[in-house]
Enzyme design. Structure first.
Site, PDB file in Angstrom:
ATOM      1  N   HIS A 179       0.984  -1.151  -0.054  1.00 29.26           N
ATOM      2  CA  HIS A 179      -0.129   0.056   0.012  1.00 29.26           C
ATOM      3  C   HIS A 179       0.914   1.177   0.084  1.00 29.26           C
ATOM      4  CE1 HIS A 179      -3.535  -2.068   2.146  1.00 29.26           C
ATOM      5  NE2 HIS A 179      -4.085  -1.760   0.902  1.00 29.26           N
ATOM      6  N   CYS A 280      -1.904   2.504   9.015  1.00 27.78           N
ATOM      7  CA  CYS A 280      -3.000   1.799   8.860  1.00 27.78           C
ATOM      8  C   CYS A 280      -4.197   1.785   9.885  1.00 27.78           C
ATOM      9  CB  CYS A 280      -2.512   0.253   8.690  1.00 27.78           C
ATOM     10  SG  CYS A 280      -1.124   0.080   7.242  1.00 27.78           S
TER      11      CYS A 280
END
Ligand code: ARG
Length: 291
Positions: A179, A280
């Site tokens: 990511h 996250c």
């Protein structure tokens, strides 16, 4: 006298903390029961109580720093829901809902959409596969968008249309950094119009084209060493002054201090077993009132 020390002190005095509003999710159901990134090893035991305790230190710190933290109810059977960065991308009171790459997380999307609606956000359902703020980071007026592992190039076009902003696509090439928020962090969440925010990134996580774009657009960026990137050092949250980072990212810590930021170390080692860290676990909720 113009020693490096006085320069640092002057810079430090200029950093301003901006109050943020975040969405988090208690890791009540956290475990690693499937593998969708190279960090996840279901055979390795996880300790949910420890995950909860570590997560709590992050939550408490945000509150102490004066940030507002909203909570979404964790769903049983969705151990990755603690990683709320993937729950959407929110600018100006509008929430772009994720469409997860893997079926294991697909059921989280309706829960996040429902939360946004109930909280009064203009909620936009996606057509394209995207994992929210995991792959979209707002840098000044521009959306930096990651592809290669999760969010698709089509979602980069879609997110640009949804928010009417410029999108800069960056291709990720190292499976450990799947990511964008594992490879790049925006240090200044609020800047004057047209001003370039400070960012930090791990060059090796991007292809040559992505590295060239980053060098051109962010010549003053902090380039983080492989060793700091490999311990999820870039998976951090900043309010423009306080930068919450992994205690293992000691090189990055020093680089931040040199630039006048205030690094604060929070250990989320248990949540790293799922391939996630500080950022996250944090979704920015940008309302209409915020610059
Ligand atoms: N296990 C999760 C996944 O692979 C971790 C998500 C981490 N989130 C992030 N924003 N990088 O989807």
């Amino acid at each position: 006298m113009s020693t490096p020390e006085t320069t640092t002190a002057r810079t430090a005095a200029q950093r301003t903390a901006h109050r943020r509003r975040y969405l988090m999710c208690r890791p009540e159901h956290f475990t690693v029961s499937y593998t969708i990134n190279p960090w996840m090893e279901p055979a390795r035991p996880t300790d949910t109580a420890r995950a909860l305790a570590q997560w709590q230190t992050l939550y408490d710190l945000y509150r102490e720093l004066g940030h507002e933290v909203e909570l979404i109810e964790p769903l049983a059977g969705y151990p990755d829901m603690v990683y709320t960065a993937n729950g959407g991308f929110v600018i100006d009171g509008r929430a772009y809902v994720p469409k997860f790459r893997f079926v294991e997380r697909a059921g989280e999307a309706p829960a996040f959409a429902e939360w946004f609606r109930a909280a009064g956000f203009d909620t936009v359902e996606p057509h394209e596969v995207n994992e929210g703020e995991g792959d979209f980071l707002l840098a000044g007026d521009t959306i930096l968008a990651g592809s290669g592992f999760r969010s698709t190039d089509h979602s980069h076009r879609e997110v640009g249309e949804v928010f009417g902003r410029e999108v800069v696509s960056l291709k990720l090439v190292d499976p450990r950094f799947y990511h964008l928020d594992t490879a790049l962090t925006v240090l200044d969440p609020v800047v004057a119009p047209g001003q370039t925010p400070g960012i930090a990134y791990l060059p090796g996580a991007f292809d040559a084209a992505g590295r060239a774009i980053l060098e051109e657009r962010f010549p003053d960026a902090i380039r983080v060493a492989e060793a700091d990137g490999a311990v999820f050092g870039l998976n951090s949250a900043s309010d423009g002054c306080n930068v919450i980072i992994s205690p293992r990212a000691t090189g990055f810590e020093a680089q931040l201090r040199e630039r006048g930021y205030n690094p604060i170390m929070i250990d989320l080692s248990e949540l790293l077993l799922g391939g996630g860290g500080i950022k996250c676990c944090t979704l920015e909720l940008r309302g209409t009132e915020q610059a």
